[in-house]
Design an enzyme around this catalytic site. Structure first.
Site, mmCIF file in Angstrom:
data_model
loop_
_atom_site.group_PDB
_atom_site.id
_atom_site.type_symbol
_atom_site.label_atom_id
_atom_site.label_comp_id
_atom_site.label_asym_id
_atom_site.label_seq_id
_atom_site.Cartn_x
_atom_site.Cartn_y
_atom_site.Cartn_z
ATOM 1 N N LYS A 15 87.911 -27.866 -10.312
ATOM 2 C CA LYS A 15 88.966 -28.337 -8.776
ATOM 3 C C LYS A 15 87.909 -29.413 -8.426
ATOM 4 C CE LYS A 15 90.822 -24.448 -8.537
ATOM 5 N NZ LYS A 15 90.654 -23.702 -9.681
ATOM 6 N N ARG A 90 98.354 -20.233 -4.560
ATOM 7 C CA ARG A 90 98.215 -20.003 -5.207
ATOM 8 C C ARG A 90 98.888 -18.265 -5.734
ATOM 9 N NH1 ARG A 90 92.261 -20.639 -4.731
ATOM 10 N NH2 ARG A 90 90.929 -19.202 -6.503
ATOM 11 N N ARG A 124 76.669 -21.248 -12.411
ATOM 12 C CA ARG A 124 77.301 -21.716 -10.928
ATOM 13 C C ARG A 124 76.710 -21.716 -9.768
ATOM 14 N NH1 ARG A 124 82.889 -23.287 -9.295
ATOM 15 N NH2 ARG A 124 83.157 -20.080 -8.748
ATOM 16 N N ARG A 157 76.914 -17.567 -5.907
ATOM 17 C CA ARG A 157 78.236 -17.888 -4.661
ATOM 18 C C ARG A 157 78.234 -15.620 -5.528
ATOM 19 N NH1 ARG A 157 83.343 -20.665 -5.751
ATOM 20 N NH2 ARG A 157 84.423 -19.174 -6.087
ATOM 21 N N ARG A 168 89.591 -12.565 -11.410
ATOM 22 C CA ARG A 168 90.351 -13.941 -10.738
ATOM 23 C C ARG A 168 90.780 -14.660 -11.539
ATOM 24 N NH1 ARG A 168 84.228 -15.423 -9.375
ATOM 25 N NH2 ARG A 168 84.807 -17.491 -8.804
#
Ligand code: ADP
Ligand code: ZN
Length: 210
Positions: A15, A90, A124, A157, A168
């Protein structure tokens, strides 16, 4: 061109990448609830203190906290020309609350296979200073752990771990259909192939937003 967008997709679907592409074409406020929450955690605000425990476990932060944050964010002047939500709503309750504040014009849903998501999320890393995002597997910085753009140190993160990713992803799968169902017939909905967002041209983006 539609200027009230909702970027929809699983964690790691890209996103943020799509948001960057859209910003090259039109100046919209990029409203990422994940980024806003992380900022609050860093500054240890009351919102941050509430949110941290949920985020570390990969669970959703309570609706009322997120909705209040969005209400405040939408008051800022940069939202006048339009905005794109990233990671919000969400839950159906969040979508209903948003409807009372403003009307979305277009949903862009990014689809990516789960095995790709795992690699993207676990690999990431982002720059601790400028926020540039890299991936240790698919898009590493030229020098290990150093940002190409500004030379600062990279960070991982806190919630990008195998344990939280499952939570998640499951949460996304559980809530995605009801949310899309809620918007069905009310808001235009387009699918974006998340394997190719990086290669999208400005023309591709413009076509998407007509
Ligand atoms: P991802 O999409 O990769 O999970 P985000 O940066 O969008 O990453 O969100 C990180 C975490 O922030 C989520 O796991 C959740 O705890 C919290 N969060 C972000 N957006 C929302 C939201 N709209 N409602 C509830 N919690 C949220
Ligand atoms: Zn940097």
């Amino acid at each position: 061109m539609k200027t009230k967008l909702l970027l929809f997709g699983a964690p790691g679907a890209g996103k943020g990448t799509l948001a960057g592409k859209i910003l090259d074409v039109v100046k919209l406020a990029h409203i990422s609830t994940g980024d806003l929450l992380r900022e609050n955690v860093k500054k240890q605000t009351p919102i941050g203190l509430t949110a941290k425990g949920f985020m570390d476990k990969g669970q959703l932060v309570p609706d009322e906290v997120v909705i209040k944050m969005i209400q405040e964010r939408l008051k800022q002047p940069d939202c006048k020309q339009g905005f794109m939500f990233d990671g919000f709503p969400r839950t159906v309750a969040q979508a209903q609350a948003l409807d009372k504040i403003t009307k979305i014009e277009l949903i862009l849903e990014i689809q990516v296979p789960f095995d790709i998501i795992v690699q993207r999320v676990l690999g990431r890393i982002s720059c601790s200073k400028c926020g540039a995002v890299y991936n240790t597997y698919s898009n590493p910085p030229k020098v290990e752990n150093v940002c190409d753009k500004c030379g600062s140190k990279m960070e991982h993160r806190a919630d990008d771990t195998e344990a939280t990713l499952k939570t998640r992803f499951d949460t996304y799968n559980k809530n995605a259909q009801p949310i899309l169902e809620y918007y069905k017939g009310k808001v235009a909905h387009r699918i974006v192939d998340g394997l190719h967002t990086l290669e999208m041209t400005k023309d591709d983006i413009k076509k998407l937003m007509v």
